[in-house]
Scaffold this motif. Structure first.
Motif, PDB file in Angstrom:
ATOM      1  N   LEU A  26       0.877  -1.160   0.000  1.00  0.00           N
ATOM      2  CA  LEU A  26       0.000   0.000   0.000  1.00  0.00           C
ATOM      3  C   LEU A  26       0.918   1.214   0.000  1.00  0.00           C
ATOM      4  O   LEU A  26       1.705   1.394   0.931  1.00  0.00           O
ATOM      5  N   ILE A  27       0.858   2.006  -1.069  1.00  0.00           N
ATOM      6  CA  ILE A  27       1.654   3.237  -1.145  1.00  0.00           C
ATOM      7  C   ILE A  27       0.721   4.416  -0.931  1.00  0.00           C
ATOM      8  O   ILE A  27      -0.234   4.608  -1.695  1.00  0.00           O
ATOM      9  N   ASP A  28       1.004   5.196   0.090  1.00  0.00           N
ATOM     10  CA  ASP A  28       0.230   6.398   0.385  1.00  0.00           C
ATOM     11  C   ASP A  28       1.032   7.606  -0.077  1.00  0.00           C
ATOM     12  O   ASP A  28       2.054   7.944   0.517  1.00  0.00           O
ATOM     13  N   PHE A  29       0.568   8.251  -1.147  1.00  0.00           N
ATOM     14  CA  PHE A  29       1.152   9.512  -1.600  1.00  0.00           C
ATOM     15  C   PHE A  29       0.446  10.606  -0.812  1.00  0.00           C
ATOM     16  O   PHE A  29      -0.770  10.778  -0.933  1.00  0.00           O
ATOM     17  N   SER A  30       1.213  11.319  -0.003  1.00  0.00           N
ATOM     18  CA  SER A  30       0.612  12.209   0.983  1.00  0.00           C
ATOM     19  C   SER A  30       1.369  13.523   1.116  1.00  0.00           C
ATOM     20  O   SER A  30       2.567  13.586   0.879  1.00  0.00           O
ATOM     21  N   GLY A  31       0.646  14.519   1.524  1.00  0.00           N
ATOM     22  CA  GLY A  31       1.226  15.770   2.005  1.00  0.00           C
ATOM     23  C   GLY A  31       0.931  15.802   3.495  1.00  0.00           C
ATOM     24  O   GLY A  31      -0.024  16.422   3.932  1.00  0.00           O
ATOM     25  N   SER A  32       1.717  15.070   4.257  1.00  0.00           N
ATOM     26  CA  SER A  32       1.386  14.737   5.645  1.00  0.00           C
ATOM     27  C   SER A  32       1.247  15.925   6.585  1.00  0.00           C
ATOM     28  O   SER A  32       0.576  15.813   7.603  1.00  0.00           O
ATOM     29  N   ASP A  33       1.867  17.054   6.258  1.00  0.00           N
ATOM     30  CA  ASP A  33       1.802  18.183   7.195  1.00  0.00           C
ATOM     31  C   ASP A  33       1.010  19.366   6.647  1.00  0.00           C
ATOM     32  O   ASP A  33       0.956  20.414   7.277  1.00  0.00           O
ATOM     33  N   TRP A  34       0.356  19.203   5.510  1.00  0.00           N
ATOM     34  CA  TRP A  34      -0.417  20.311   4.955  1.00  0.00           C
ATOM     35  C   TRP A  34      -1.720  19.885   4.295  1.00  0.00           C
ATOM     36  O   TRP A  34      -2.637  20.692   4.150  1.00  0.00           O
TER      37      TRP A  34
END
Length: 147
Positions: free
Chosen positions: A42-50
């Motif tokens: 499972l690959i989560d492409f994320s902008g974790s802090d915004w």
């Protein structure tokens, strides 16, 4: 001074909590582990802090025990993060993440890909309402479609 260091450590830990507990950041390691353990990636492409939806997905699903239990037995978790604070990700990791985003055609966040143990794409998704139980059902349906 001691209180200041504790505060700084707490902030750093909370900022890094998104990729904690079993989330890999190296795609080659994720592929090798998936192949060895015969698990999907499972690959989560994320902008974790915004990215609001990324943060919501993490808090409502990825941090919950129900998801973690399913993932432990069935998935290799990979975070491809694009934080606004670039110091959270090494230059090498950012280069890898940009390459992966281009290869997978990521156009927004969060984008979640499920890959077979051999690395082939099984499906694509993102945020889904309903919490961890519904998200696990959703992932199972994606995986079942390709069997």
């Amino acid at each position: 001074m001691k209180k200041w260091l504790i505060l700084v450590a707490a902030v750093a830990l909370s900022a890094g909590a998104f990729a904690a507990e079993g989330w890999l950041t190296d795609f080659e390691k994720a592929k090798a582990q998936a192949k060895q353990e015969n698990k999907h990636i499972l690959i989560d492409f994320s902008g974790s802090d915004w990215c609001g939806w990324c943060i919501k997905l993490d808090k409502e699903v990825f941090q919950k025990e129900e998801f973690k239990a399913y993932a432990e037995d069935n998935l290799v978790l990979m975070l491809a993060d694009f934080p606004s604070d670039k110091s959270k990700v090494s230059a090498e990791t950012m280069k890898q993440n940009e390459k992966l985003a281009k290869e997978f055609g990521v156009r927004g966040f969060p984008t979640v890909f499920v890959l077979a143990p051999d690395g082939s794409t099984v499906g694509k998704t993102g945020y889904q309402a309903g919490g961890p139980e519904e998200y696990v059902k959703h992932l199972k349906s994606i995986i079942a479609e390709k069997k």
